[in-house]
Structure formats: structure tokens, C-alpha cells
Design a protein around this motif. Structure first.
Motif, PDB file in Angstrom:
ATOM      1  N   LEU A 290       4.098  86.564  -7.514  1.00 55.95           N
ATOM      2  CA  LEU A 290       3.855  87.836  -6.820  1.00 55.95           C
ATOM      3  C   LEU A 290       3.634  87.591  -5.336  1.00 55.95           C
ATOM      4  CD1 LEU A 290       1.529  89.701  -9.338  1.00 55.95           C
ATOM      5  CD2 LEU A 290       3.702  90.557  -8.459  1.00 55.95           C
ATOM      6  N   CYS A 291       2.871  86.568  -5.013  1.00 51.81           N
ATOM      7  CA  CYS A 291       2.602  86.257  -3.607  1.00 51.81           C
ATOM      8  C   CYS A 291       3.890  85.909  -2.871  1.00 51.81           C
ATOM      9  CB  CYS A 291       1.595  85.111  -3.500  1.00 51.81           C
ATOM     10  SG  CYS A 291      -0.074  85.587  -3.959  1.00 51.81           S
TER      11      CYS A 291
ATOM     12  N   LEU B 190       6.081  89.229  -2.632  1.00 47.29           N
ATOM     13  CA  LEU B 190       5.465  90.218  -1.750  1.00 47.29           C
ATOM     14  C   LEU B 190       5.129  89.655  -0.376  1.00 47.29           C
ATOM     15  CD1 LEU B 190       3.050  91.939  -4.300  1.00 47.29           C
ATOM     16  CD2 LEU B 190       5.322  92.704  -3.576  1.00 47.29           C
ATOM     17  N   ASP B 191       5.439  88.365  -0.164  1.00 45.61           N
ATOM     18  CA  ASP B 191       5.161  87.677   1.101  1.00 45.61           C
ATOM     19  C   ASP B 191       3.681  87.788   1.472  1.00 45.61           C
ATOM     20  OD1 ASP B 191       5.777  86.129   3.325  1.00 45.61           O
ATOM     21  OD2 ASP B 191       6.192  87.872   4.575  1.00 45.61           O
ATOM     22  N   LEU B 192       2.842  87.392   0.517  1.00 45.40           N
ATOM     23  CA  LEU B 192       1.392  87.456   0.703  1.00 45.40           C
ATOM     24  C   LEU B 192       0.773  86.073   0.639  1.00 45.40           C
ATOM     25  CD1 LEU B 192       0.553  90.344  -1.769  1.00 45.40           C
ATOM     26  CD2 LEU B 192       0.658  90.510   0.712  1.00 45.40           C
TER      27      LEU B 192
ATOM     28  N   MET C 135      -1.893  95.788  -2.853  1.00 47.67           N
ATOM     29  CA  MET C 135      -0.770  95.042  -2.274  1.00 47.67           C
ATOM     30  C   MET C 135       0.551  95.408  -2.958  1.00 47.67           C
ATOM     31  SD  MET C 135      -1.881  93.355   0.192  1.00 47.67           S
ATOM     32  CE  MET C 135      -3.359  92.678   0.879  1.00 47.67           C
ATOM     33  N   ILE C 136       0.517  95.582  -4.265  1.00 42.34           N
ATOM     34  CA  ILE C 136       1.737  95.967  -4.979  1.00 42.34           C
ATOM     35  C   ILE C 136       2.182  97.354  -4.526  1.00 42.34           C
ATOM     36  CG2 ILE C 136       2.686  96.603  -7.241  1.00 42.34           C
ATOM     37  CD1 ILE C 136       0.924  94.331  -8.428  1.00 42.34           C
TER      38      ILE C 136
ATOM     39  N   GLN D  92       8.031  99.064  -9.448  1.00 44.76           N
ATOM     40  CA  GLN D  92       7.465  98.190 -10.466  1.00 44.76           C
ATOM     41  C   GLN D  92       8.565  97.498 -11.260  1.00 44.76           C
ATOM     42  OE1 GLN D  92       4.517 100.108 -12.917  1.00 44.76           O
ATOM     43  NE2 GLN D  92       3.316 100.783 -11.165  1.00 44.76           N
TER      44      GLN D  92
ATOM     45  N   SER E  17       3.715  97.421  -1.045  1.00 39.75           N
ATOM     46  CA  SER E  17       4.975  96.682  -0.883  1.00 39.75           C
ATOM     47  C   SER E  17       6.184  97.608  -0.810  1.00 39.75           C
ATOM     48  CB  SER E  17       5.167  95.696  -2.032  1.00 39.75           C
ATOM     49  OG  SER E  17       5.529  96.377  -3.233  1.00 39.75           O
TER      50      SER E  17
ATOM     51  N   LEU F 257      10.143  94.747  -9.050  1.00 42.88           N
ATOM     52  CA  LEU F 257       9.193  93.653  -8.902  1.00 42.88           C
ATOM     53  C   LEU F 257       9.115  92.839 -10.191  1.00 42.88           C
ATOM     54  CD1 LEU F 257       7.131  92.219  -7.146  1.00 42.88           C
ATOM     55  CD2 LEU F 257       5.438  93.923  -7.847  1.00 42.88           C
TER      56      LEU F 257
ATOM     57  N   ILE G 131       8.063  98.187  -3.204  1.00 42.00           N
ATOM     58  CA  ILE G 131       9.007  97.732  -4.223  1.00 42.00           C
ATOM     59  C   ILE G 131       8.651  98.426  -5.528  1.00 42.00           C
ATOM     60  CG2 ILE G 131       9.883  95.734  -5.511  1.00 42.00           C
ATOM     61  CD1 ILE G 131       8.968  93.988  -3.131  1.00 42.00           C
TER      62      ILE G 131
END
Length: 69
Positions: A54-55, A58-60, A14-15, A22, A18, A25, A20
């Protein structure tokens, strides 16, 4: 059973997906870049508050990372 390795793999995926960096983020969630690198390489897991952040960034849905359907 869901394993820690599965969760680590999902988080890393997921990272990476994304797009984005590191560094960006890390700044957004208030950790160092090395922490993000450790998550991506499966060396450690984030604390629960960091995972929640993080969620958000990252819109998770946390269920996606935790392999819960």
C-alpha cells in the motif's frame, strides 16, 4: 502511546485521499476489494507485506501511516 485505532484512521485517510478506487487499489496490491473496504472502515488491518505494498502504490512513507514522526 500510538493506538491501533489511530493507525487505522490514518490508513483509511490515506486511501481515501489517494483518489484511487478501492477496486483498482486492490488489483494493484493483490487483494480483494473487500479487504480495502475493511481497511477504510477500520474493520481490520492489512498484513505487513500488504501495508508495505500500500505504501509503495500510494507513494507513502510507512511512518505516516504508523503515526511515527
Amino acid at each position: 502511546m500510538i493506538t491501533l485505532e489511530q493507525i487505522q484512521e490514518r490508513l483509511a485517510e490515506m486511501i481515501k485521499q489517494s483518489g484511487i478506487s478501492q477496486t483498482a487499489l486492490a488489483k494493484q496490491i493483490g487483494v480483494c476489494q473487500q479487504a480495502i473496504s475493511s481497511y477504510v472502515h477500520g474493520k481490520k488491518m492489512p498484513a505487513l507485506d500488504t501495508l508495505a505494498n500500500l505504501c509503495v502504490v500510494l507513494d507513502l512513507d510507512a511512518n505516516e501511516i504508523l503515526c511515527v514522526k
